[in-house]
Design an enzyme around this catalytic site. Structure first.
Site, PDB file in Angstrom:
ATOM      1  N   ASP A 109      -2.334   9.597 -10.180  1.00 46.10           N
ATOM      2  CA  ASP A 109      -2.314   8.571 -11.725  1.00 46.10           C
ATOM      3  C   ASP A 109      -0.243   8.723 -11.844  1.00 46.10           C
ATOM      4  OD1 ASP A 109      -4.701   8.245 -11.475  1.00 46.10           O
ATOM      5  OD2 ASP A 109      -5.085   9.421 -13.344  1.00 46.10           O
ATOM      6  N   ASN A 145      -2.712  12.951  -4.026  1.00 43.64           N
ATOM      7  CA  ASN A 145      -4.302  13.753  -4.627  1.00 43.64           C
ATOM      8  C   ASN A 145      -4.662  14.916  -4.394  1.00 43.64           C
ATOM      9  OD1 ASN A 145      -4.073  11.703  -6.494  1.00 43.64           O
ATOM     10  ND2 ASN A 145      -5.570  10.190  -5.501  1.00 43.64           N
ATOM     11  N   ASP A 196       0.894  -1.131   0.040  1.00 48.60           N
ATOM     12  CA  ASP A 196      -0.020  -0.275  -0.428  1.00 48.60           C
ATOM     13  C   ASP A 196       0.349   1.692   0.215  1.00 48.60           C
ATOM     14  OD1 ASP A 196      -2.671   0.907   0.880  1.00 48.60           O
ATOM     15  OD2 ASP A 196      -1.148   2.054   1.697  1.00 48.60           O
ATOM     16  N   GLU A 253      -4.716   2.059  -4.201  1.00 48.51           N
ATOM     17  CA  GLU A 253      -3.089   2.055  -4.530  1.00 48.51           C
ATOM     18  C   GLU A 253      -2.373   0.621  -3.352  1.00 48.51           C
ATOM     19  OE1 GLU A 253      -4.270   4.260  -0.424  1.00 48.51           O
ATOM     20  OE2 GLU A 253      -5.176   4.081  -2.723  1.00 48.51           O
TER      21      GLU A 253
END
Length: 299
Positions: free
Chosen positions: A194, A185, A177, A220
């Site tokens: 992204d 973000n 993770d 993620e």
């Protein structure tokens, strides 16, 4: 009537092959092929008459399918199958094939007739669709469904009852993770997030063994299956991946970003199912996150 029938066979778009009734090698031997056969395969009649249809087979021709066809013909039954064969120039092609026994006056089998239709384009489209549905649209690596299917196959090979004489030795699972991904973000925008996801997928793929399996579970999170590794080897591999990611600068529209990741790893226990292994591995990941992130936790 015979003239009309021959004219139909000569002008059909379907491949027609007629062989004798000898199923043991070197048979069956080809007695007739129609023009459609030559158009698809490139083999002229004079080149294949007296040869076995086995000359059309190759590495991609499924042996289990061929065995089923042979068994049906030995029983004197009709059969149908989809088969990959190879043309004269080596190009593979797929056919939907039906084979029927030809009976003589006394009811004895005198040969076999194969009527086949070119299925190459249909098969190619099916393969392309299957590939697309099995891939994560952002990173291009296997998605959750495809990964878990592949991992289940690896896990099944660990059970001697399922794969007698073929069981491999051990399987480790790592659940990765990206730490504090939401902040990326929120601070730099989803395009930057992204870019990081794509970069992590590429970096993981570059640093795994050929036998390892990689997929994106969603968001993620990534999962890596490492066949043949025990606990110590799996932890060492996970630590290398963690350090590699921590040292990398991931290019984004906002500039290069540095990130860390946390991993939970577990090895498949004897008699354990895949669902239980996934639960243990995810729990190990949560332990790594709770302990401060940027670390590996074993379960």
């Amino acid at each position: 009537m015979e003239i009309v029938f021959r004219e139909l066979v000569e002008n059909t778009q379907d491949l027609v092959i007629v062989t004798d009734a000898l199923l043991d090698r070197p048979g069956p031997l080809i007695r007739y092929v129609n023009p459609a056969f030559t158009r698809l395969t490139g083999w002229r009649p004079e080149e294949v008459l007296g040869q076995s249809p086995r000359m059309l087979q190759g590495p991609g021709t499924d042996r289990a399918t061929l065995a089923a066809i042979g068994a049906a013909l030995r029983r004197g039954e009709r059969c149908a199958a989809q088969v990959m064969n190879y043309a004269r120039n080596g190009a593979p092609y797929w056919i939907d094939m039906r084979i029927v026994p030809l009976l003589g006056p006394g009811g004895h089998i005198t040969g076999f007739a194969s009527i086949a239709r070119d299925a190459t384009l249909v098969r190619r489209r099916m393969d392309e669709l299957a590939h697309l549905t099995d891939r994560d649209t952002l990173t291009g690596i296997p998605n959750r469904r495809a990964l878990l299917r592949a991992v289940a196959e690896v896990a099944a090979r660990q059970d001697p009852a399922v794969a007698p004489g073929m069981a491999t030795t051990g399987m480790a699972l790592a659940w990765l993770d990206i730490d504090r991904f939401d902040r990326i973000n929120e601070t730099f925008g989803e395009a930057a997030g992204d870019s990081v996801l794509m970069g992590v997928a590429d970096l993981l793929a570059e640093n795994l063994r050929r036998a390892d399996l990689l997929g994106r579970m969603g968001g993620e999170e990534f999962v890596i299956c490492m066949p043949g590794l025990g606990p110590a080897e799996a932890e060492a591999a996970a630590q290398r991946l963690r350090a590699t990611i921590a040292a990398a600068a991931f290019p984004t529209e906002a500039g290069p970003l540095y990130i860390t990741c946390s991993l939970g790893i577990c090895c498949l226990a004897p008699g354990e199912g895949l669902t239980a292994l996934l639960h243990r591995t995810e729990a190990a990941l949560r332990t790594a996150k709770a302990a401060g992130r940027n670390r590996v936790s074993t379960g």
